[in-house]
Scaffold this motif. Sequence first.
Motif, PDB file in Angstrom:
ATOM      1  N   ALA A   1      48.915  34.499  40.064  1.00  0.00           N
ATOM      2  CA  ALA A   1      48.914  35.952  40.191  1.00  0.00           C
ATOM      3  C   ALA A   1      47.932  36.411  41.258  1.00  0.00           C
ATOM      4  O   ALA A   1      48.223  37.350  42.025  1.00  0.00           O
ATOM      5  CB  ALA A   1      48.579  36.589  38.845  1.00  0.00           C
ATOM      6  N   ASP A   2      46.781  35.782  41.341  1.00  0.00           N
ATOM      7  CA  ASP A   2      45.786  36.166  42.348  1.00  0.00           C
ATOM      8  C   ASP A   2      46.288  35.885  43.761  1.00  0.00           C
ATOM      9  O   ASP A   2      46.063  36.678  44.683  1.00  0.00           O
ATOM     10  CB  ASP A   2      44.476  35.415  42.091  1.00  0.00           C
ATOM     11  CG  ASP A   2      43.338  35.925  42.952  1.00  0.00           C
ATOM     12  OD1 ASP A   2      43.034  37.133  42.865  1.00  0.00           O
ATOM     13  OD2 ASP A   2      42.770  35.129  43.727  1.00  0.00           O
TER      14      ASP A   2
ATOM     15  N   ARG B   1      48.914  38.498  44.538  1.00  0.00           N
ATOM     16  CA  ARG B   1      48.287  39.814  44.702  1.00  0.00           C
ATOM     17  C   ARG B   1      47.816  40.007  46.133  1.00  0.00           C
ATOM     18  O   ARG B   1      48.017  41.073  46.736  1.00  0.00           O
ATOM     19  CB  ARG B   1      47.125  39.955  43.725  1.00  0.00           C
ATOM     20  CG  ARG B   1      46.351  41.257  43.872  1.00  0.00           C
ATOM     21  CD  ARG B   1      45.199  41.351  42.887  1.00  0.00           C
ATOM     22  NE  ARG B   1      44.503  42.614  43.016  1.00  0.00           N
ATOM     23  CZ  ARG B   1      43.516  42.842  43.877  1.00  0.00           C
ATOM     24  NH1 ARG B   1      43.111  41.859  44.698  1.00  0.00           N
ATOM     25  NH2 ARG B   1      42.928  44.030  43.948  1.00  0.00           N
TER      26      ARG B   1
ATOM     27  N   ASP C   1      47.836  49.496  45.399  1.00  0.00           N
ATOM     28  CA  ASP C   1      46.959  48.598  44.660  1.00  0.00           C
ATOM     29  C   ASP C   1      47.795  47.657  43.818  1.00  0.00           C
ATOM     30  O   ASP C   1      48.931  47.969  43.445  1.00  0.00           O
ATOM     31  CB  ASP C   1      45.996  49.387  43.771  1.00  0.00           C
ATOM     32  CG  ASP C   1      44.923  48.507  43.129  1.00  0.00           C
ATOM     33  OD1 ASP C   1      44.610  47.446  43.725  1.00  0.00           O
ATOM     34  OD2 ASP C   1      44.408  48.867  42.062  1.00  0.00           O
ATOM     35  N   VAL C   2      47.257  46.485  43.535  1.00  0.00           N
ATOM     36  CA  VAL C   2      47.872  45.502  42.648  1.00  0.00           C
ATOM     37  C   VAL C   2      46.789  44.989  41.717  1.00  0.00           C
ATOM     38  O   VAL C   2      45.740  44.525  42.179  1.00  0.00           O
ATOM     39  CB  VAL C   2      48.515  44.331  43.419  1.00  0.00           C
ATOM     40  CG1 VAL C   2      49.108  43.318  42.448  1.00  0.00           C
ATOM     41  CG2 VAL C   2      49.565  44.825  44.396  1.00  0.00           C
ATOM     42  N   SER C   3      47.009  45.077  40.437  1.00  0.00           N
ATOM     43  CA  SER C   3      46.042  44.576  39.461  1.00  0.00           C
ATOM     44  C   SER C   3      46.700  43.527  38.582  1.00  0.00           C
ATOM     45  O   SER C   3      47.916  43.542  38.372  1.00  0.00           O
ATOM     46  CB  SER C   3      45.483  45.720  38.605  1.00  0.00           C
ATOM     47  OG  SER C   3      46.523  46.357  37.896  1.00  0.00           O
ATOM     48  N   VAL C   4      45.886  42.614  38.073  1.00  0.00           N
ATOM     49  CA  VAL C   4      46.360  41.542  37.204  1.00  0.00           C
ATOM     50  C   VAL C   4      45.869  41.830  35.793  1.00  0.00           C
ATOM     51  O   VAL C   4      44.666  42.044  35.578  1.00  0.00           O
ATOM     52  CB  VAL C   4      45.860  40.166  37.681  1.00  0.00           C
ATOM     53  CG1 VAL C   4      46.357  39.059  36.755  1.00  0.00           C
ATOM     54  CG2 VAL C   4      46.291  39.901  39.113  1.00  0.00           C
TER      55      VAL C   4
ATOM     56  N   LEU D   1      51.440  41.088  37.000  1.00  0.00           N
ATOM     57  CA  LEU D   1      51.098  41.814  38.211  1.00  0.00           C
ATOM     58  C   LEU D   1      51.531  43.271  38.038  1.00  0.00           C
ATOM     59  O   LEU D   1      52.708  43.557  37.776  1.00  0.00           O
ATOM     60  CB  LEU D   1      51.804  41.205  39.420  1.00  0.00           C
ATOM     61  CG  LEU D   1      51.262  39.845  39.904  1.00  0.00           C
ATOM     62  CD1 LEU D   1      52.250  39.196  40.846  1.00  0.00           C
ATOM     63  CD2 LEU D   1      49.914  40.026  40.575  1.00  0.00           C
TER      64      LEU D   1
ATOM     65  N   ILE E   1      51.790  46.861  39.902  1.00  0.00           N
ATOM     66  CA  ILE E   1      51.865  47.342  41.281  1.00  0.00           C
ATOM     67  C   ILE E   1      51.834  48.865  41.286  1.00  0.00           C
ATOM     68  O   ILE E   1      52.615  49.513  40.583  1.00  0.00           O
ATOM     69  CB  ILE E   1      53.150  46.838  41.964  1.00  0.00           C
ATOM     70  CG1 ILE E   1      53.216  45.311  41.883  1.00  0.00           C
ATOM     71  CG2 ILE E   1      53.224  47.308  43.398  1.00  0.00           C
ATOM     72  CD1 ILE E   1      54.561  44.738  42.277  1.00  0.00           C
TER      73      ILE E   1
END
Length: 463
Positions: free
Chosen positions: A51-52, A55, A66-69, A75, A77
């Motif tokens: 995922a990182d 991202r 922005d993209v956060s896990v 993910l 978005i």
Amino acid sequence: MRRAVDAGELSVDPPERVVVTPPGAGGCGDYATNVALQLARPAGQPALRVADVLRGHLLDLDGIRDVSVTGPGFLNISLRAADADAGAQRLVEEILRRGERYGHADPGAPSRAVELRCRREPRALVHADVVARLLRAVHGDTVRIRCVGVSAGAGSGAGAGVSHAGPPPPPASAWADLLALPADISLTAADAPADVHFSADTPADTSPSADTPADVSPFAGTAADTSPSAGPRADASPSAAAPADVSPFADTPADLGPATTAPPDGNDTPATPVTLDIRPTPAVPAPAPPEGDLAEGRAPAGTPESDLLSLGPDAARWALLHPAPHDRPRPGRAYLVQRESNPLFRVRYAHARARALLRNAADLGFGPEPGPVDGPGARALLAVLADHPRVLDGAATHRAPDRLARHLVNVADAALPYLVTVLPLGEEKPSAAHRARLALAEAAGTVLAGGLSLLGIDAPDHL
């Protein structure tokens, strides 16, 4: 993803399709995907590491803010405001352009010939009718419904199934109104036409019809439904024909005509139909009715059948369709209560409110016009509307009308708080923002009307 593979950060074959949906509980942003969880094992890396990596590449794309896990590797978005507004406007425009056909198959899409088999008991008949509507609308299939099984004859004991010497007795007219089934459904070998089916381009009649076949008895054939083999198969794939030796039916009617349907392209080679069984848990445990009630087509008093009859067509259909196929429906007066505790009322009330807003706006001199909408209520409503095609496809593929029913409840629950913000307040003049809000409200009402139509339930403009 392909950029990560090309850069050597991931050693995996990218999947042909990645599912992106509105964020679930604990998520954030505009969209979410679990693709990192899918790639973790073939990539030989932890899902959070995958995922990182993804991202970093997503943040390089235009339009993504922005993209956060979250969680084990989801993910989330978030789009830039301008792109999010443009996407929302395109969604509303598409819904209003396609109307109640939003989420349906495009004309000319590849289709199959499908034969649905069900027992002659109320829930199976209604499920088969709705699955046929879904397959025809969402996949463009040509669908034929055939009822098979044994009939509970007059004088049969409880739990026993015997065949009638001739056609079964006609049901009460109330049952014909309740089931609201198309007149061309195949029910018996004696009375069925040589080849009856739903065409791919002719919608089934959703209104109660006096032409409903007289032998749609809700008691016929239900005794055998108590066997374990009659359990639901909502999660079965419809792409393969059901093997002949797994049918739970004890008896099959005589040949109802050609078992193949000519392909839509006019090819002389007939298409082999896919045979699918519709086997929801029956609404009743299927004791044989008293001989007097069966002869006159009445449901015995104090039974689930009489409870269904007291609900009327719309509430009875909802009572049979809203529970999952493996759950036993419990029809009761709660389906008629006009309050928030009744999900059917919330769905129909949200539709009626959306239609009322259009009338009220016309009185104020303005109409709907898609445009940017703001606020958390609008985003929540847009998310469930965008999910509508996916839900329709899942309900058709898995033969699970309950998925559509629950989705309509979600749409109504997202729409009702939003609808109160649409019209101008006090001396406020109608503006572009009000027109955009009204367009979103109309889109919500359109989705609710289309979904209820697929379930065979009326969507009144006034409630």
